[in-house]
Design an enzyme around this catalytic site. Structure first.
Site, PDB file in Angstrom:
ATOM      1  N   CYS A  90       1.009  -1.441   0.449  1.00 18.84           N
ATOM      2  CA  CYS A  90      -0.017  -0.237   0.499  1.00 18.84           C
ATOM      3  C   CYS A  90       0.874   1.170   0.169  1.00 18.84           C
ATOM      4  CB  CYS A  90      -1.171  -0.401   1.059  1.00 18.84           C
ATOM      5  SG  CYS A  90      -2.712   1.173   1.119  1.00 18.84           S
ATOM      6  N   HIS A 119      -3.477  -5.176  -0.135  1.00 21.01           N
ATOM      7  CA  HIS A 119      -3.278  -5.565   1.391  1.00 21.01           C
ATOM      8  C   HIS A 119      -3.342  -7.533   0.926  1.00 21.01           C
ATOM      9  CE1 HIS A 119      -3.440  -1.802   3.570  1.00 21.01           C
ATOM     10  NE2 HIS A 119      -3.764  -1.426   2.453  1.00 21.01           N
ATOM     11  N   GLU A 132      -2.010  -9.280   3.320  1.00 20.39           N
ATOM     12  CA  GLU A 132      -2.365  -9.898   4.601  1.00 20.39           C
ATOM     13  C   GLU A 132      -4.157 -10.018   5.084  1.00 20.39           C
ATOM     14  OE1 GLU A 132      -3.136  -4.976   5.472  1.00 20.39           O
ATOM     15  OE2 GLU A 132      -1.290  -6.159   4.186  1.00 20.39           O
TER      16      GLU A 132
END
Length: 376
Positions: free
Chosen positions: A268, A352, A354
Site C-alpha cells: 500500500c 493488502h 494480509e
C-alpha cells in the site's frame, strides 16, 4: 438518540443520529465496500484523517473483541453507517460497537441514506467534511468543511507511527483460517530477520511474517537507512499508512539508500514510497479504492486475485523508469497494483495480502518475500 450532522465542503448536508462519542471532527469523507471486518477497518491506521462511510447497511451486529484489532487504537476521524445494530450476536464479542467508539473518542453517525452519500462521492469525488453533534447549523458546518485541511500535502504518518523500535513475535490467530493458503516453515528452519518500517502498519502483517518463522523488528517510519542496516536485517518491509506519500521525504530517502542492499517488500503506502524512491510519480484518485472485493490481475501468472484495498493515491505508470515494471493491475480502472524492480530484489503491491478482514488470494506474496531473503 441525539442528532448528528455531516456537512461536505460542496454544501451537501446529511442529518442522522449520533452514536459513540460526541463532539465535532473534520476529515476526508470516504467509503468502504466491505460487508464484514468493521473492527479491522476502524483500527487500521491508514484511515487517519478520514471519515469512513460503510456501504453495507447493517453494522455492529457481531460487536467487537480484543483479538481483531489492527493497531494500538482507533486512528480514524469519524464513522458513518446506515443502521447501527441494537443487538450483537457472536461468541467472541466482548463489547458493543457504540461503546467501543465512545471509549476511543470517535464520533459515529447512523440513520442517513449512505447510498446517496456514496453515490455523491463517486460522482463529485472524495471531499472534506465536518461531522458534528454540537453544531447543527448547516451554513456553519459547510463553512467549517470548506476551511478544513484536506489530505494532500500533509504528513499523517508522523501521527500514527510508534515512538520507538520493538520486537514482534505474535503469530496469526487460530481464527485467521490460513493454514492452507500460506506455507508454514519449520521452527528449526531458516529464521530470516525482517526489519518492518512502520508508517501506520496493520498488525496482521507482522503476524504473517512471524508465522513464516521470521524474526521481526518493527521500527518507526522515520528510521534512517543507517538505523535499519545497523539491525542487520535479511529483508526490509515497508508498511501501509495514511495519506499523501509525497511529503514523506525522509521515508523516500531511506528507501533509496536501502535499494540494492537488502530485499524489500512494500504494501500500500509502502509500494507508493518504493515507487517514488525509484523516480515514479503519484496522483490522487477521484474517490480511492476501499473494500475487500477489488479484482487485480497478476500480469506474470495471468491469474485474477480478489483483494482487500484501502488507498486514495496511485502510482503513475507513465512515469515508470526503465528498471521498474508493473506486475499487477487493478481491473476496475487499470491503475497500478503492483511493481517490481528489475535489477534489485524489491517489489510492492497496492493492496493488502494480509487481508484482515478480507480474501486470502494474495498471501503468496509473503512467501515470495521469505524466499527472496533466503537467496540474499
Amino acid at each position: 438518540m441525539p442528532a448528528a450532522k455531516l456537512a461536505l465542503e460542496d454544501g451537501t448536508v446529511f442529518t442522522g443520529e449520533n452514536f459513540g462519542a460526541v463532539g465535532e471532527i473534520s476529515g476526508e469523507v470516504v467509503f468502504n465496500t466491505s460487508m464484514t471486518g468493521y473492527q479491522e477497518i476502524l483500527t487500521d491506521p491508514s484511515y487517519r484523517g478520514q471519515i469512513i462511510t460503510m456501504t453495507y447497511p447493517l453494522i455492529g451486529n457481531y460487536g467487537v473483541n480484543p483479538e481483531d484489532v489492527e493497531s494500538s487504537g482507533l486512528k480514524l476521524s469519524g464513522f458513518i453507517v446506515r443502521e447501527l445494530s441494537r443487538r450483537r450476536s457472536n461468541f467472541r464479542s466482548s463489547a458493543a460497537l457504540e461503546d467501543y467508539l465512545a471509549e476511543a473518542g470517535v464520533i459515529g453517525m447512523s440513520g442517513i441514506d449512505t447510498r446517496a452519500l456514496v453515490k455523491h462521492i463517486r460522482t463529485a469525488g472524495a471531499m472534506t467534511g465536518v461531522l458534528s453533534t454540537t453544531d447543527l447549523d448547516d451554513a456553519s458546518l459547510v463553512a467549517k468543511a470548506k476551511a478544513s485541511p484536506g489530505l494532500v500535502g500533509r504528513d499523517l504518518v508522523n501521527e500514527v507511527i510508534p515512538e520507538k523500535s520493538y520486537s514482534w513475535d505474535e503469530k496469526l490467530s487460530p481464527w485467521a483460517n490460513v493454514a492452507s493458503t500460506i506455507e508454514k516453515q519449520p521452527a528449526s528452519g531458516p529464521q530470516p530477520h525482517v526489519v518492518a518500517i512502520d508508517y501506520g502498519m496493520k498488525w496482521n502483517i507482522p503476524r504473517h511474517l512471524a508465522d513464516l518463522n521470521c524474526r521481526v523488528t518493527v521500527v518507526p517510519g522515520t528510521a534512517t537507512s543507517a538505523e535499519v542496516l545497523a539491525l542487520e536485517p535479511d529483508g526490509v518491509f515497508l508498511s501501509n499508512g495514511p495519506g499523501d506519500p509525497r511529503p514523506l521525504d525522509y521515508a523516500i530517502r531511506t528507501i533509496q539508500e536501502l535499494l540494492g542492499k537488502k530485499p524489500i517488500f512494500g504494501i500500500c503506502l509502502g509500494q507508493q514510497l518504493l515507487g517514488l524512491a525509484t523516480g515514479m510519480e503519484i496522483y490522487k484518485l477521484k474517490f480511492g479504492h476501499r473494500g475487500a472485493n477489488q479484482p487485480v490481475m497478476n500480469k506474470q501468472s495471468g491469474c485474477v486475485e480478489i483483494t482487500s484495498q484501502n488507498h486514495g493515491f496511485a502510482l503513475d505508470a507513465k512515469t515508470m523508469p526503465d528498471d521498474v515494471e508493473v506486475t499487477h493491475v487493478n481491473l476496475n480502472d487499470d491503475t497500478v497494483s503492483g511493481i517490481r524492480h528489475k535489477t534489485h530484489a524489491a517489489f510492492g503491491v497496492q493492496y493488502h495480502p494480509e487481508a484482515s478482514a478480507g480474501p486470502h488470494d494474495s498471501r503468496y506474496l509473503f512467501e515470495q518475500f521469505y524466499q527472496s531473503m533466503l537467496v540474499g
